[in-house]
Enzyme design. Structure first.
Site, PDB file in Angstrom:
ATOM      1  N   GLY A   1     -17.330   1.596  -2.739  1.00 43.00           N
ATOM      2  CA  GLY A   1     -15.929   1.213  -2.907  1.00 43.00           C
ATOM      3  C   GLY A   1     -15.455   0.072  -2.030  1.00 43.00           C
TER       4      GLY A   1
ATOM      5  N   THR B   1       0.854  -1.175   0.000  1.00 45.58           N
ATOM      6  CA  THR B   1       0.000   0.000   0.000  1.00 45.58           C
ATOM      7  C   THR B   1       0.898   1.236   0.000  1.00 45.58           C
ATOM      8  OG1 THR B   1      -1.909   1.043   1.036  1.00 45.58           O
ATOM      9  CG2 THR B   1      -0.388  -0.059   2.526  1.00 45.58           C
TER      10      THR B   1
ATOM     11  N   LYS C   1       3.577   1.020  -3.763  1.00 48.12           N
ATOM     12  CA  LYS C   1       3.073   0.347  -4.974  1.00 48.12           C
ATOM     13  C   LYS C   1       3.826   0.721  -6.247  1.00 48.12           C
ATOM     14  CE  LYS C   1      -1.836  -0.262  -3.932  1.00 48.12           C
ATOM     15  NZ  LYS C   1      -3.183   0.003  -4.433  1.00 48.12           N
TER      16      LYS C   1
ATOM     17  N   ILE D   1     -15.284   4.847  -5.616  1.00 55.95           N
ATOM     18  CA  ILE D   1     -14.319   3.943  -4.984  1.00 55.95           C
ATOM     19  C   ILE D   1     -14.061   4.319  -3.520  1.00 55.95           C
ATOM     20  CG2 ILE D   1     -13.261   3.423  -7.217  1.00 55.95           C
ATOM     21  CD1 ILE D   1     -10.681   4.759  -5.979  1.00 55.95           C
TER      22      ILE D   1
ATOM     23  N   ASP E   1      -5.923  -4.652  -8.409  1.00 56.91           N
ATOM     24  CA  ASP E   1      -6.862  -3.552  -8.151  1.00 56.91           C
ATOM     25  C   ASP E   1      -7.900  -3.417  -9.268  1.00 56.91           C
ATOM     26  OD1 ASP E   1      -5.846  -2.764  -5.663  1.00 56.91           O
ATOM     27  OD2 ASP E   1      -4.352  -1.445  -6.572  1.00 56.91           O
TER      28      ASP E   1
END
Ligand code: ATR
Length: 285
Positions: free
Chosen positions: A247, A68, A72, A224, A108
């Site tokens: 989201g 995270t 990334k 999201i 994702d």
């Protein structure tokens, strides 16, 4: 309690900071539900220490990681291989350790689309153009997933137009059109999908200010943001009769392929999981 053994498989999330991550709660639910001898931990690792930390994974019995913020996009040099989707998105959210080698992937976009298809089954890429608000990392994953799913047109709108232009140039796909931030409400005509990929609407942030009167009633509105679950955008869309997708499901669905890759178990995203993760959000308040 999960039982422990020397062979216990360990996975986790790496971030800086990481204490707010819902991933330990999410994966912990599946470890218990499927009675797996494994553990999922949170690792707080500074950006400058990421490379060194990743070198220690095989020795620590760590079989995989989620990444995270801020890791990334900066992890690429430390990986032995990166799959095509993660390369195109320009970000890795999953690392899998196999025979001491680190492989990067990105789930994702998969999570975005799986959540959409499960919660708005009437939606299809054939329903019309997608209007995407925002041009950051989340937008890139979403755009790649929509292009791969066969969307006919993406109208990309970002406060900083230059950033949207760069994103569109990077993908060099004639289906992406960059539109002006000021004209966003006018770009909704004929759309089959409107997605907010920005942080607007999140607790503590201003709402996304957009007039939905041009949006067809058949369009799906997808935010999201998941804190709150019902943003001002979704409230407005719901009152107009549009199907709404929040989201939280994107977070839940992006985790499933990673769990399968690490622990070898197919998992389902069910109401129990959603409630369990939601109660984690409540604890934060
Ligand atoms: P992420 O990786 O989560 O997408 P990001 O890369 O920081 O995060 O991108 C944040 C997105 O939210 C960007 O599209 C940003 O717009 P800019 O490129 O103009 O900065 C958008 N965003 C954040 N705050 C905003 C605001 N107050 N108004 C409009 N857009 C905003």
């Amino acid at each position: 309690m999960t039982s422990h053994s020397d062979n216990q498989k360990i996975a986790g999330v790496v971030g800086w900071p990481v204490s707010h991550s819902l991933s330990p709660r999410l994966h912990g639910y599946w470890l218990r539900k499927y009675n797996i001898d494994g553990n999922y931990l949170a690792f707080e690792v500074k950006p400058e220490e990421l490379g060194g930390f990743l070198e220690t994974l095989p020795a620590k019995n760590i079989i995989g990681l989620n990444l995270t913020v801020p890791h990334k996009e900066m992890v690429f040099p430390f990986l032995d291989e990166v799959d095509e989707v993660a390369r195109r998105i320009g970000a890795v959210n999953v690392i899998t350790v196999r025979n001491g080698k680190l492989s990067g992937s990105n789930t994702d976009g998969f999570g975005f689309l799986a959540n959409l298809k499960n919660n708005a089954p009437a939606w299809s890429a054939q329903n019309g153009p997608a209007v995407v608000i925002g041009a950051g990392g989340a937008a890139r994953a979403i755009i790649v997933s929509l292009l791969d799913d066969g969307i006919s047109e993406i109208r990309l709108i970002n406060r900083t137009r230059e950033r949207a232009n760069r994103l569109a140039e990077n993908y060099d796909d004639p289906r992406i059109t960059v539109c002006d931030w000021q004209g966003r409400s006018g770009m909704l005509s004929g759309a089959g999908l409107l997605v907010n990929t920005t942080s607007l609407g999140m607790t503590g942030q201003p709402p996304l200010d957009i007039n939905l009167s041009n949006l067809p009633e058949t369009a799906v509105v997808y935010d999201i943001v998941y804190s709150p679950l019902e943003t001002a955008l979704l409230k407005q869309a719901r009152s107009q009769g549009n199907i709404c997708v929040d989201g939280l499901g994107m977070l839940l669905y992006q985790a499933a392929p990673a769990f399968r890759a690490w622990f070898g178990q197919e998992v389902s995203v069910d109401q129990g999981l959603r409630q369990h993760v939601l109660s984690g959000l409540d604890h934060e308040k």
